[in-house]
Design a protein around this motif. Structure first.
Motif, short mmCIF file in Angstrom:
data_model
loop_
_atom_site.label_atom_id
_atom_site.label_comp_id
_atom_site.label_asym_id
_atom_site.label_seq_id
_atom_site.Cartn_x
_atom_site.Cartn_y
_atom_site.Cartn_z
N ASN A 1 0.82 -1.22 0.00
CA ASN A 1 0.00 0.00 0.00
C ASN A 1 0.85 1.26 0.00
O ASN A 1 0.46 2.28 -0.58
CB ASN A 1 -0.95 0.00 1.20
N ARG A 2 2.01 1.20 0.65
CA ARG A 2 2.88 2.38 0.66
C ARG A 2 3.37 2.72 -0.75
O ARG A 2 3.59 3.87 -1.09
CB ARG A 2 4.11 2.14 1.55
N ILE A 3 3.54 1.69 -1.59
CA ILE A 3 4.00 1.94 -2.96
C ILE A 3 2.98 2.79 -3.69
O ILE A 3 3.31 3.78 -4.35
CB ILE A 3 4.23 0.60 -3.69
N GLY A 4 1.71 2.40 -3.58
CA GLY A 4 0.67 3.20 -4.20
C GLY A 4 0.55 4.57 -3.59
O GLY A 4 0.30 5.57 -4.29
N ASP A 5 0.75 4.66 -2.28
CA ASP A 5 0.60 5.93 -1.59
C ASP A 5 1.67 6.94 -1.98
O ASP A 5 1.44 8.15 -1.93
CB ASP A 5 0.63 5.72 -0.08
N VAL A 6 2.85 6.45 -2.36
CA VAL A 6 3.90 7.37 -2.83
C VAL A 6 3.44 8.08 -4.10
O VAL A 6 3.57 9.30 -4.24
CB VAL A 6 5.22 6.60 -3.09
N GLY A 7 2.88 7.33 -5.03
CA GLY A 7 2.35 7.93 -6.25
C GLY A 7 1.23 8.91 -5.93
O GLY A 7 1.16 10.01 -6.51
N MET A 8 0.36 8.52 -5.01
CA MET A 8 -0.75 9.40 -4.62
C MET A 8 -0.23 10.71 -4.06
O MET A 8 -0.74 11.79 -4.40
CB MET A 8 -1.61 8.68 -3.57
N TRP A 9 0.81 10.65 -3.22
CA TRP A 9 1.35 11.87 -2.61
C TRP A 9 1.96 12.79 -3.67
O TRP A 9 1.81 14.01 -3.61
CB TRP A 9 2.37 11.52 -1.54
N ILE A 10 2.65 12.21 -4.65
CA ILE A 10 3.22 13.02 -5.72
C ILE A 10 2.11 13.72 -6.49
O ILE A 10 2.21 14.91 -6.83
CB ILE A 10 4.08 12.15 -6.66
N GLY A 11 1.02 13.00 -6.77
CA GLY A 11 -0.12 13.61 -7.46
C GLY A 11 -0.72 14.74 -6.65
O GLY A 11 -1.07 15.81 -7.22
N LEU A 12 -0.84 14.55 -5.35
CA LEU A 12 -1.38 15.62 -4.50
C LEU A 12 -0.45 16.83 -4.48
O LEU A 12 -0.91 17.98 -4.46
CB LEU A 12 -1.58 15.10 -3.07
N MET A 13 0.85 16.59 -4.52
CA MET A 13 1.80 17.70 -4.56
C MET A 13 1.68 18.50 -5.85
O MET A 13 1.84 19.73 -5.86
CB MET A 13 3.24 17.16 -4.41
#
Length: 690
Positions: free
Chosen positions: A179-191
């Motif tokens: 799940n952390r792998i997906g969350d890294v991408g999510m955080w970049i998108g939010l940034m």
């Protein structure tokens, strides 16, 4: 509107109160606090249902948004707010979470009775429900992300609840890391969103995109990256590998987290960001969803663990929901999220009832070697567990998409959206998505009735075990009956009674939000028109493939007209491919995890065996040797002993000589003076002579 705010705050924080009380005081409370936890989460259901009544009967506006906020913190010009975003989708989702969570609490009273960490288990259920409600209520991306991570934490605690089993602790770690792998991408998108638009608020971000502040390839990238969070949380290919392993947790946890709520969080997020998704982003989303639905269904065919079959079924159905988002069938995607939550939770709790009965039967026979979850050890359970059987059949019919069930309505809508997508684009991808959608529907009906026939029909695998089987207690069967009832179409079409139309309270409340992407202003109308024309075609094909799947399973597993061992041997490569889950875990281990661990070991060798040993430790040894030489040879022996101590000894010796000369006798002093005079005279004479 203040009623929504007050109710939402209570819905959010009552489960947190349950966690706080039970995590510290469960051993001092009656029954370890299970009734307190169940009562508090039951209150959240009553509050959620009250909000539902207010929205449906009083508000009667499918597009009402209520966005209360409060300041959280500010640093200079930067300010972060805590916002609720309350609309009809929020209210329906809160009711879904509260319903499943309440029923799981009730079910767990019977299922988990006697567990040494009984109170802690209910505390973990509380923190999970709190986190999930936080995601549902979030009105800002940063608040969503905070609760997103809390859901990851609480799911880790629940999956690895029986941490003394290595498989359970490994499954918890696997779920957390994937799940952390997906969350890294999510955080970049939010940034990307925040750096361009300058706000975390959903409404502000959508307004900025509508005004052209963020568009083109960067907007597409932001949408896909945020969707990566959903890929992890909703177990989409290629990050689906954690969900089947997560079945190591208690079965009620599987129903709560992996059937109805946590895995639905990714779909819910995808629906929330639907207005900002570009056509290209939606194409990626549809492809991922369709592939996941079909691939997971193929894997489920050959699994023998009852919970693993349901796990891959969940992955497949989540793929359907994501496929709906990608094809623009917004309402259909959310509709299937809601209906699937009910019948899949019923299936997981039903499997828990079966496992509970098998476990107790083995316990009576003092047999602790056989697996109570292996369907090959079951058979003939229909007569012993009739209530579990019939509720399981009803939920299975809903999952297979048989008419008169809720699953038929929601799945038919998604397939209609897929057909509409193909008719609109006339592309190879569109045709592939149609094949994925209807193919997965056929396979779903097949593997679910395979599960029913292997578990409940036929001859028992062991007569002694079968003799000791019994129906589960009322606390476990009551949720099964409720969830089976919620699997019928009427629960979603009231006040109308049409089993072949989605028209009802749900479609009255939920409408697709308008796209804010420039150039997509009429997107929803186009999709709705295409789905309307494809409705009956999708329905007929859907019914046909579902019945064919059921018929094939009946021929093979009930009537025994086909020897499955011979079929498996004749297509052994394909059989092994499905049985071993397409070797995706092995590919990850050899292609990603193995090389990464080798890299870590190499880095560790360089760090510890080279850098630490020769640079750090070598410098230390050299410094120590120099220090020893300077301290012993130079400072101690040369300076201290030779110069300092030598001068002292010489002075002391000279003093001793002078002390002997100071006798106090006049004749000695005269002899010394005469001797000195003679020495001086002799020395002077010698000097003159020279």
């Amino acid at each position: 509107m203040t009623g929504y705010t007050h109710y939402s705050l209570l819905v959010l924080f009552l489960p947190l109160l349950s966690f706080a009380v039970l995590i510290f005081f469960n051993k001092r409370l009656p029954r370890s606090g299970d009734l307190i936890a169940t009562g508090l989460v039951g209150m959240t259901w009553m509050l959620s249902f009250s909000m539902f009544i207010m929205a449906f009967f009083i508000q009667q506006d499918p597009n009402f948004p209520y966005n209360p906020s409060m300041s959280w913190f500010s640093i200079g010009s930067f300010q972060a707010d805590l916002n609720f975003y309350i609309d009809n989708m929020t209210i329906v989702m809160l009711l879904v979470v509260a319903t499943i969570s309440t029923l799981v609490h009730i079910y767990s009273i019977g299922y988990m009775q006697g567990d040494p960490r009984y109170g802690r288990y209910f505390a973990y259920l509380g923190i999970f429900t709190f986190s999930m409600n936080g995601i549902v209520l979030s009105g800002t991306f940063i608040m969503t992300y905070i609760f997103w991570e809390l859901v990851g934490l609480s799911s880790y605690l629940l999956i690895g609840f029986w941490f003394e089993k290595k498989s359970a602790s490994d499954a918890g770690k696997k779920a957390f890391i994937v799940n952390r792998i997906g969350d890294v991408g999510m955080w970049i998108g939010l940034m990307i969103l925040f750096s361009v638009v300058g706000s975390w608020n959903y409404a502000d971000v959508f307004e900025g995109i509508h005004n052209g502040v963020l568009q083109g390839g960067l907007l597409t990238a932001a949408g896909i990256l945020i969707f990566m969070g959903a890929v992890g949380k909703s177990a989409q290919f290629p990050l689906h590998i954690w969900l089947p392993d997560a079945m190591e947790g208690p079965t009620p946890v599987s129903a709560l987290i992996h059937a109805a709520t946590m895995v639905a969080a990714g779909v819910y997020l995808s629906l929330r960001i639907f207005p900002m998704l570009t056509v290209n982003a939606m194409t990626v989303i549809a492809t991922v969803g369709g592939l996941t639905a079909f691939l997971a269904a193929l894997i489920a065919i050959t699994q023998n663990d009852i919970k693993k079959v349901l796990a891959y079924s969940t992955v497949s159905q989540l793929g359907y929901m994501v496929l709906a988002v990608g094809t623009g069938a917004y309402v259909a995607g959310f509709f299937h999220l809601v209906t699937h939550a009910m019948f899949k939770a019923g299936l997981f709790l039903g499997s828990g009832s079966v496992i509970h009965a098998m476990h107790h039967a083995y316990h009576k026979l003092h047999d602790h070697d056989r697996d109570p979850q292996d369907m090959r050890n079951m058979g003939g359970m229909k007569s012993k567990m009739p209530l579990t059987y019939w509720t399981f059949v009803i939920s299975t019919l809903a999952l297979a998409g048989v008419p008169f069930t809720s699953g038929f309505l929601s799945k038919d809508s998604i397939l209609a959206g897929t057909l509409a997508y193909y008719h609109h684009h006339h592309s190879a991808l569109g045709l592939l998505l149609v094949i994925f959608g209807f193919g997965a529907a056929f396979i779903t009906a097949f593997y679910m009735f395979r599960l029913i026939y292997m578990t409940f029909h036929g001859e028992p695998a062991d007569a002694e075990v079968h003799k000791n089987l019994h129906e589960s207690p009322g606390t476990m069967t009551f949720p099964l009956v409720v969830l089976a009832g919620l699997s019928f179409f009427i629960a979603y079409t009231l006040p109308y009674f049409n089993p072949f139309s989605t028209h009802g309270w749900f479609t009255d409340m939920i409408k697709a939000p308008e796209k804010v992407v420039i150039g997509l202003s009429h997107f929803n109308e186009t999709v709705a028109e295409g789905m309307h024309h494809a409705h009956y075609t999708a329905m007929y094909i859907s019914i046909t493939v579902a019945l064919l799947g059921i018929l094939l399973a009946t021929v093979i597993y009930l009537w025994k007209k086909v020897d499955t061992d011979k079929v498996a041997a004749s297509i052994r490569p394909l059989y092994l491919l499905s049985l071993n889950k397409f070797y995706i875990d092995e590919i990850y281990m050899k292609g990603v995890v193995g090389p990464f661990l080798s890299l870590c070991r190499s880095a560790g060798f360089i760090d510890m065996d080279i850098y630490d040993r020769y640079v750090i430790d070598g410098s230390a040894r050299a410094t120590k040797k120099i220090s020893d030489y300077a301290g012993i040879q130079l400072d101690y022996k040369l300076l201290d002993q030779t110069l300092i101590d030598g001068t002292g000894r010489l002075t002391a010796a000279f003093g001793r000589v002078l002390r002997r000369m100071q006798t106090g006798k006049l004749q000695n002093y005269l002899s010394y003076a005469l001797t000195g005079f003679i020495l001086l005279y002799v020395i002077g004479t010698i000097i003159k002579a020279i």
